[in-house]
Structure formats: C-alpha cells, structure tokens
Motif scaffolding. Sequence first.
Motif, PDB file in Angstrom:
ATOM      1  N   UNK A  50      -1.579 169.429 122.908  1.00 37.74           N
ATOM      2  CA  UNK A  50      -0.996 168.339 122.128  1.00 37.74           C
ATOM      3  C   UNK A  50      -1.207 168.494 120.624  1.00 37.74           C
ATOM      4  N   UNK A  51      -1.899 169.533 120.220  1.00 38.46           N
ATOM      5  CA  UNK A  51      -2.135 169.769 118.796  1.00 38.46           C
ATOM      6  C   UNK A  51      -0.795 170.031 118.100  1.00 38.46           C
ATOM      7  N   UNK A  52      -0.588 169.401 116.950  1.00 41.89           N
ATOM      8  CA  UNK A  52       0.670 169.559 116.216  1.00 41.89           C
ATOM      9  C   UNK A  52       0.777 170.975 115.654  1.00 41.89           C
ATOM     10  N   UNK A  53       1.958 171.537 115.763  1.00 38.80           N
ATOM     11  CA  UNK A  53       2.195 172.920 115.334  1.00 38.80           C
ATOM     12  C   UNK A  53       2.994 173.009 114.039  1.00 38.80           C
ATOM     13  N   UNK A  54       3.614 171.900 113.614  1.00 35.72           N
ATOM     14  CA  UNK A  54       4.429 171.887 112.402  1.00 35.72           C
ATOM     15  C   UNK A  54       4.202 170.570 111.665  1.00 35.72           C
ATOM     16  N   UNK A  55       4.742 170.488 110.480  1.00 36.13           N
ATOM     17  CA  UNK A  55       4.706 169.241 109.727  1.00 36.13           C
ATOM     18  C   UNK A  55       3.433 169.062 108.923  1.00 36.13           C
ATOM     19  N   UNK A  56       3.338 167.895 108.282  1.00 41.58           N
ATOM     20  CA  UNK A  56       2.201 167.595 107.413  1.00 41.58           C
ATOM     21  C   UNK A  56       0.869 167.613 108.150  1.00 41.58           C
ATOM     22  N   UNK A  57       0.880 167.203 109.396  1.00 44.86           N
ATOM     23  CA  UNK A  57      -0.358 167.143 110.170  1.00 44.86           C
ATOM     24  C   UNK A  57      -0.532 168.350 111.079  1.00 44.86           C
ATOM     25  N   UNK A  58       0.095 169.467 110.731  1.00 38.51           N
ATOM     26  CA  UNK A  58      -0.065 170.703 111.479  1.00 38.51           C
ATOM     27  C   UNK A  58      -1.553 171.007 111.639  1.00 38.51           C
ATOM     28  N   UNK A  59      -1.992 171.202 112.869  1.00 34.39           N
ATOM     29  CA  UNK A  59      -3.395 171.466 113.157  1.00 34.39           C
ATOM     30  C   UNK A  59      -4.152 170.256 113.648  1.00 34.39           C
ATOM     31  N   UNK A  60      -3.570 169.056 113.487  1.00 32.25           N
ATOM     32  CA  UNK A  60      -4.199 167.806 113.935  1.00 32.25           C
ATOM     33  C   UNK A  60      -3.418 167.276 115.139  1.00 32.25           C
ATOM     34  N   UNK A  61      -3.535 166.007 115.398  1.00 34.15           N
ATOM     35  CA  UNK A  61      -2.867 165.364 116.526  1.00 34.15           C
ATOM     36  C   UNK A  61      -2.191 164.090 116.040  1.00 34.15           C
ATOM     37  N   UNK A  62      -1.157 163.667 116.737  1.00 25.77           N
ATOM     38  CA  UNK A  62      -0.576 162.366 116.415  1.00 25.77           C
ATOM     39  C   UNK A  62      -1.640 161.306 116.687  1.00 25.77           C
ATOM     40  N   UNK A  63      -1.575 160.238 115.941  1.00 28.21           N
ATOM     41  CA  UNK A  63      -2.627 159.232 116.041  1.00 28.21           C
ATOM     42  C   UNK A  63      -2.012 157.858 115.860  1.00 28.21           C
ATOM     43  N   UNK A  64      -2.607 156.863 116.448  1.00 30.78           N
ATOM     44  CA  UNK A  64      -2.118 155.490 116.350  1.00 30.78           C
ATOM     45  C   UNK A  64      -2.192 154.981 114.918  1.00 30.78           C
ATOM     46  N   UNK A  65      -1.232 154.139 114.556  1.00 31.16           N
ATOM     47  CA  UNK A  65      -1.255 153.504 113.248  1.00 31.16           C
ATOM     48  C   UNK A  65      -0.886 152.039 113.422  1.00 31.16           C
TER      49      UNK A  65
END
Length: 194
Positions: free
Chosen positions: A18-33
């Motif tokens: 589930x680790x993000x592979x593209x975008x600003x948060x590449x290397x992190x995970x989607x997170x609740x806001x």
Amino acid sequence: DGRLTGDTRTALGVMWALQMKTGLNNGAWTWLNFDYEPWESPNSPYFGASLAALAAGSAPDAYAAAPDIQDNLKALRGYFNREHGKVSLLNQLMGLWASAKIPSLLIPEQRQSTIDATHALQQPDGGWRTSSLGTFKRVDGTANDTKSDGYATGLATLALQEAGVTRTDPRVAKGLEWLRRNQDRATGRWIATS
C-alpha cells in the motif's frame, strides 16, 4: 518467542503493497484527514510513515535488512528526506524516534535540527506541551493549553533518548523528572491536552 510470525510478515507485506509509488507522498501511505491535528491532518502521512518505519525497524529476525524490502525502505527514506522540515515538530519527533530503528531514515542535519528545536521548546518546569509542537488550532476556537503535558513530554523524552541523547543530559533528566512528578499515582496516567 521473538520470532517474526507468518501473520506479522503478511501484515508487513500488505503495508508495503500500500506504500505510495508516485505523487507528493511517494514513499509514504495515504492517511486520514479529518482535521484532527496532529494525527489526522494534511501533515499526517509523515506520522503514519513514522509508525510504518517503527514497525519495520522493530520487527524481529532482522526484518529491516531483508533484501525484498530495500526498495520500499529507499522510497521511505526519500520521503523523510523531502518532508522532514515541512511537518510539525511533533511529527519530526516521531521521525526522530523511527530513525533509531531504520538507519539513515533521517540525515544527521535533520536529526540535529529536531533535537535542537525540541530542546528550545522545553518549558521551565522541565516538560513540553503538545500545542507548542505544531501550529495546532482547536476546532472550537478556544486557546491551546500552555502547561506541560504527558503526551508531549513523553514523546520528547523518548525520541531524544532513542536518538542517543542520554537520560543524564540535563534537559532529558528534567523531562523525566517532570514525568515522575506529574504521574497520577492512583492510575499511572499523565494529564494530556488536545
């Protein structure tokens, strides 16, 4: 028994998938806001990435050295390198703690900057206050608490010690003493504000 179970290995594998592979948060995970600072907000992917790093770095059987996750760890390090200076000090403290478990998660300058900023915000009573570790605003518009609290003091003293600042360092010693003095003897808890 201190061994990595199949269930844990599967859970960690799902985490990496589930680790993000593209975008600003590449290397992190989607997170609740839900605008629930500091844990569910626009800066919270860093908090979540710190938790992931803690999980991977704390897993037994030298899990963090496994060849099959090195690309994931490289992406995670890249994320921390890019985002560390952009997030709240509270999140930086989470990253500092995680950097003790994953080598080179933060570069030395990032580690030292976080340590220095944390020392600068220590209250005269030896503790820290959560509201000073970011630009947090209460939903109801009331003023943030200005007293030291258990959450901030516990996180600061833990992260500093994990980063190699000894418990005999005068600032860490004062923080630990604040925790001893302010623990509720009946329940074992500390006051924390949100």
